[in-house]
Scaffold this motif. Structure first.
Motif, PDB file in Angstrom:
ATOM      1  N   ASN A  54       4.681   7.987   5.724  1.00  0.00           N
ATOM      2  CA  ASN A  54       3.672   7.058   5.817  1.00  0.00           C
ATOM      3  C   ASN A  54       2.578   7.022   4.849  1.00  0.00           C
ATOM      4  N   CYS A  55       1.453   6.360   4.728  1.00  0.00           N
ATOM      5  CA  CYS A  55       0.592   6.288   3.673  1.00  0.00           C
ATOM      6  C   CYS A  55      -0.266   7.529   3.688  1.00  0.00           C
ATOM      7  N   ALA A  90      -0.725  10.135   0.511  1.00  0.00           N
ATOM      8  CA  ALA A  90      -1.823  10.418   0.134  1.00  0.00           C
ATOM      9  C   ALA A  90      -2.156  11.646  -0.275  1.00  0.00           C
ATOM     10  N   LEU A 137      -2.006   2.761   7.951  1.00  0.00           N
ATOM     11  CA  LEU A 137      -1.959   4.113   7.500  1.00  0.00           C
ATOM     12  C   LEU A 137      -0.736   5.103   8.169  1.00  0.00           C
ATOM     13  N   THR A 192       1.005  -0.963  -0.215  1.00  0.00           N
ATOM     14  CA  THR A 192      -0.046   0.025   0.036  1.00  0.00           C
ATOM     15  C   THR A 192       0.896   1.156  -0.078  1.00  0.00           C
ATOM     16  N   LEU A 193       1.941   1.336   0.884  1.00  0.00           N
ATOM     17  CA  LEU A 193       2.808   2.266   0.832  1.00  0.00           C
ATOM     18  C   LEU A 193       3.481   2.634  -0.453  1.00  0.00           C
ATOM     19  N   ALA A 202      -3.800   0.774  -4.459  1.00  0.00           N
ATOM     20  CA  ALA A 202      -3.982   1.043  -2.861  1.00  0.00           C
ATOM     21  C   ALA A 202      -5.063   0.994  -2.303  1.00  0.00           C
ATOM     22  N   GLU A 218      -2.929   4.172  -7.430  1.00  0.00           N
ATOM     23  CA  GLU A 218      -3.724   5.013  -6.409  1.00  0.00           C
ATOM     24  C   GLU A 218      -4.847   3.901  -6.239  1.00  0.00           C
ATOM     25  N   PHE A 255      -6.000  -1.581   0.460  1.00  0.00           N
ATOM     26  CA  PHE A 255      -6.694  -0.920   1.772  1.00  0.00           C
ATOM     27  C   PHE A 255      -8.038  -1.353   2.147  1.00  0.00           C
ATOM     28  N   LEU A 258       1.170   3.977  -3.011  1.00  0.00           N
ATOM     29  CA  LEU A 258       0.895   5.485  -2.802  1.00  0.00           C
ATOM     30  C   LEU A 258       2.348   6.075  -3.234  1.00  0.00           C
TER      31      LEU A 258
END
Length: 871
Positions: free
Chosen positions: A603-604, A608, A592, A536-537, A573, A570, A577, A540
């Motif tokens: 961080n996420c 974002a 997150l 996820t990180l 992600a 995106e 998530f 992003l």
């Protein structure tokens, strides 16, 4: 070159070499009894025809040379690579067939076009007959069209090998006695000339003219061409992608006797052949026999010859027919070297697949290379033949070690072969062991676009972003490390280093993923992304990098591709998530705020927000997390009016008026924890901040309207203290990105205006200065009041409307510009009609701008009758 030294004359006073007696050198011996032999009856001399060839009226240039048919292949190859400066070929495509003029079928032209494209993309040499007839003419035309239409640094290398004695107007190619080292021959192409000789093709880049002392004898060059092809195919090239050798493929279209002999020679030399079925003549004969079932007999071969070459076969003697049949049977004894494509089905991929399949079959059945799995894999990788690699190489009876796949893995990364990368990973490649510092350095130096690095540097300088700075330093560190290894490159005086504890050795997968993302390798980056930790990180981070680079790219198409890929990451992600949040809400919320040093400690949520990934931020899971952070320990079910009421009536907090998410276990600490949780809530802190700011504005307005004396009053001094508090708050928030926010610029401007007003205000002895200070305060009050707009953007009701107004300001500006044009035009005309020769600048401004402005809004002009009013 070869010159005849003996004349074996016939009844027409012509020598059996094709020249007349007068064309022989002095001292020629005449003998009518012997059979002519070039080795016995010619004499080799240094060549007198070489240099550049320029075709008259066409402006085409190329290289040419006349040489003996016994020229050593090694000498000829050295001439081509060292004197003509041709790069070592990665592939040889030897085209044969169709030497006579014919109308090329549209599908065959498409095949030829694909052949030329393959030659250009693979760095291949194309060998043809080099004359302006038949298939060779059409190949030259496609080479010309390809050179014109494609802006490529690598031009197609089309080498024509022809017989010197069959060339028309060849006298113009012979150098003059006084010619210097450089010589440019002017060659005239006479297509209308009717003789058995051929014109050279003007679209071939290089021409090799083979001489054995004869005139009018075709196919003299066949032996030298065969030897040259064999020599090149047997050369050991360490950097070759085909097991250390240069592969060669024979491409057959139509053709007659000479084409059959060329195929026969190629097959005997273990050279694979691609035959185009439907192109006619000998190509159709071989194609039909390859596909025929049952035992091949001489009668069946003759039947095919009668079907496809009836006129040719009728002119052949019995022994010649038997020779044809024997040659065909010898060719068909090696079916693994023959690949047939049908002309009606041939497309771009069909031609590429046929050549790659032919090369692979020849390579895998060769006694020397059949166990060279690495070489076979490199060949299939070069031609992107995933299916063959999966079915023939990665079988269940063969176990691969990670080290065996590292070379081909590197090639797959460089050549952007995502499917092969996935195949290697599925068959035992350890990506972490493969990604050494040396591999990453090689990728970021010799296989990294300089334009991407330039755009990355521009983005870093433009946005002063921590992630962009981190990535740029990482890339610069790899590139600088490679330069330091090269002692011949002098280091720059500026030193740029990553932190001493660089995270890159601990996160090589992220470094590889960033390498793929920066260069817009869409599918490849996806395969690597699936292998990384913290997907996820990473998604992003990729979205942010791509969006930042898209803003600085000059190419609209490239910028659009970056934006599209950023949106895809995106979306990934969001999907990832959402899946995590549906499984475990607490763990997803921790995700997150999880930061990774491989992404500059971000961080996420930070990535974002900075990338403006609104789709990710709008997810219910993210919104719920932000709501928890906004209210702190206060339950989200609590109404806002209850919280605001408790700001003034503190005892209500301990009476259960406010509900909290967590209840303390110890009752003795319950009241204290409730009060602490309440006042530490970000929402409560923000509410106090809003109340403070409103009180500040009310006090400011009271001082300006009711209590602005010559000497500062107590309330005015309190106002000064509140402004000092605002100054301290702005100073505390000051950082590298402080002035990137226009609201911070407005705050700073308001505070400096206030300080300027104080300076003028305290000069109370000067009435004008004191009044100027009051005016500055009044203007400053507007700036401070506008700050309320930003404060209330957090409101669910006001926030969207404020954002809409902000976005409309640009359109309003253009409208005001048009309005100003109309107003000034009307004002100048009005001033010129009603008043004569006004010299007071302030009144000109008033008449041209202010009065027309009022008139446009309905105020009736007081001097419409032309009489200037009393002022």
């Amino acid at each position: 070159m070869s010159l005849p030294t003996h004349a074996l004359l016939d009844s027409d006073n012509l020598c059996k070499c094709g020249y007349s007696k007068s064309q022989h050198i002095e001292g020629t011996q005449i003998n009518n009894q012997e059979k002519w032999n070039y080795k016995k009856h010619t004499k080799e001399l240094p060549t007198d025809a070489f240099g550049d060839i320029e075709f008259e009226n066409l402006g085409k240039r190329g290289k040419y040379i006349r040489l003996s048919c016994d020229t050593d292949s090694e000498t000829l190859y050295d001439l081509m690579t060292q004197q003509w400066h041709l790069k070592t070929p990665n592939l040889i495509i030897s085209v044969t067939g169709g030497a006579k003029n014919f109308a090329l079928k549209p599908r065959m032209r498409k095949i030829v076009s694909r052949l030329i494209y393959i030659a250009q993309s693979k760095g291949a040499w194309i060998f043809t007959g080099g004359t302006h007839y038949g298939l060779m003419k059409y190949i030259g035309e496609v080479v010309r069209d390809n050179t014109i239409s494609r802006s490529s640094e690598e031009n197609v290398v089309a080498i024509g090998i022809a017989s010197w004695g069959m060339i028309s107007n060849r006298e113009s190619l012979i150098r003059h006695c006084d010619a210097e080292a450089y010589y440019s021959a002017h060659y005239i192409m006479d297509d209308l000339k009717r003789d058995p000789l051929y014109c050279l093709d003007n679209n071939h880049t290089h021409l090799i003219l083979v001489d054995n002392g004869t005139h009018g004898y075709p196919s003299i060059e066949a032996k030298l061409r065969t030897q040259l092809e064999k020599y090149i195919s047997e050369r050991i090239i360490p950097d070759s992608n085909y097991g250390g050798k240069i592969p060669i493929v024979c491409f057959v279209q139509g053709g007659g006797k000479e084409t059959l002999k060329a195929i026969n020679t190629a097959v005997k030399s273990k050279i694979p052949c691609v035959v185009v079925e439907g192109s006619g003549q000998i190509a159709d004969v071989i194609a039909s026999l390859v596909e025929a079932e049952g035992t091949m007999t001489s009668s069946s071969v003759k039947e095919k010859l009668l079907r496809y070459l009836p006129r040719t076969l009728s002119r052949l003697a019995e022994d010649e027919t038997e020779s044809w049949i024997r040659w065909i049977k010898e060719v068909l004894e090696n079916p693994h070297l023959l690949t047939v494509i049908k002309i009606e089905e041939a497309g771009d991929e069909i031609v590429s697949n046929a050549i790659s399949y032919a090369l692979y079959k020849a390579f895998s059945t060769n006694e020397q290379d059949k166990d060279n799995w690495n070489g076979q894999l490199k060949l299939l990788l070069e031609w992107n033949q995933l299916e063959l690699a999966s079915e023939d190489i990665f079988t269940n009876d063969r176990r691969w070690e990670s080290a065996d796949l590292q070379d081909v893995m590197f090639t797959a990364l460089v050549k952007d072969r995502p499917k092969f990368v996935r195949l290697f990973l599925e068959n035992g490649l350890n990506l972490r062991k493969f990604l050494t510092h040396e591999v990453l350095t090689e990728l970021y130096t010799n296989n990294f676009s300089s334009l991407v690095f330039k755009n990355l540097q521009i983005a870093k300088n433009s946005y002063n972003d921590s992630l962009l700075t981190f990535v740029w330093k990482m890339v610069e560190d790899f590139r600088r490390g490679a330069k330091k290894e090269d002692k011949n490159i002098k280091e720059d005086s500026m030193e740029i280093h990553l932190p001493e504890a660089s995270p890159i050795p601990r996160h090589p997968l992220q470094a590889l993923f960033i390498w793929a993302v920066l260069q817009n390798k869409k599918e490849l980056s996806k395969v690597i992304w699936e292998q990384t930790r913290g997907c996820t990180l990473a998604a992003l981070g990729a979205s942010k990098l791509l969006k930042s680079l898209a803003k600085v790219k000059n190419d609209i198409n490239a910028a659009g591709e970056s934006e599209e890929l950023a949106n895809e990451y995106e979306t990934r992600a969001v999907e990832l998530f959402t899946e995590c949040y549906s499984s475990d809400e607490d763990l997803a919320e921790q995700l997150l705020v999880y930061s990774c040093e491989a992404w500059g400690g971000s961080n996420c949520l930070e990535l974002a927000v900075e990338a403006k990934d609104q789709q990710f931020i709008a997810q219910p899971g993210v919104q719920n997390f932000l709501s928890k952070q906004w209210y702190g320990e206060i339950s989200r079910d609590t109404k806002n009016w209850k919280i605001i009421l408790c700001l003034f009536l503190f005892p209500l907090i301990g009476c259960g008026f406010i509900s909290f998410r967590k209840k303390p276990a110890e009752r003795s600490k319950k009241l204290f924890l409730y009060y602490a949780s309440f006042f530490m809530s970000p929402f409560v802190v923000f509410s106090w901040n809003v109340i403070f700011y409103i009180v500040f504005l009310l006090l400011f307005a009271y001082v300006l309207l009711m209590d602005f004396q010559r000497e500062p009053t107590l309330l005015e001094l309190v106002l000064y203290g509140l402004v000092f508090v605002l100054l301290c708050d702005e100073w505390y928030m000051n950082g590298s990105k402080y002035f990137s926010d226009s609201w911070n610029v407005m705050d700073t401007l308001g505070i400096f205006y206030f300080i300027a007003g104080i300076v003028f205000r305290f000069n109370s002895s000067n009435e004008k200065s004191w009044y100027s200070g009051r005016v500055i305060f009044c203007l400053d009050y507007i700036i401070f009041t506008m700050r309320l707009v930003h404060i209330f953007t957090v409101s669910r009701n006001l926030g969207p409307k404020i954002i809409m107004l902000q976005r409309m300001m640009i359109d309003v500006f253009f409208f005001l510009f048009l309005f100003a044009v109309w107003m000034v035009a009307f004002g100048v005309a009005r001033q010129g009609i009603l008043r004569k020769n006004e010299h007071r600048w302030e009144w000109i401004f008033r008449s041209v701008i202010y009065e027309p402005y009022l008139a446009m809004f309905g105020q009736y002009p007081d001097d419409i009758d032309g009489i200037h009013p009393e002022l």
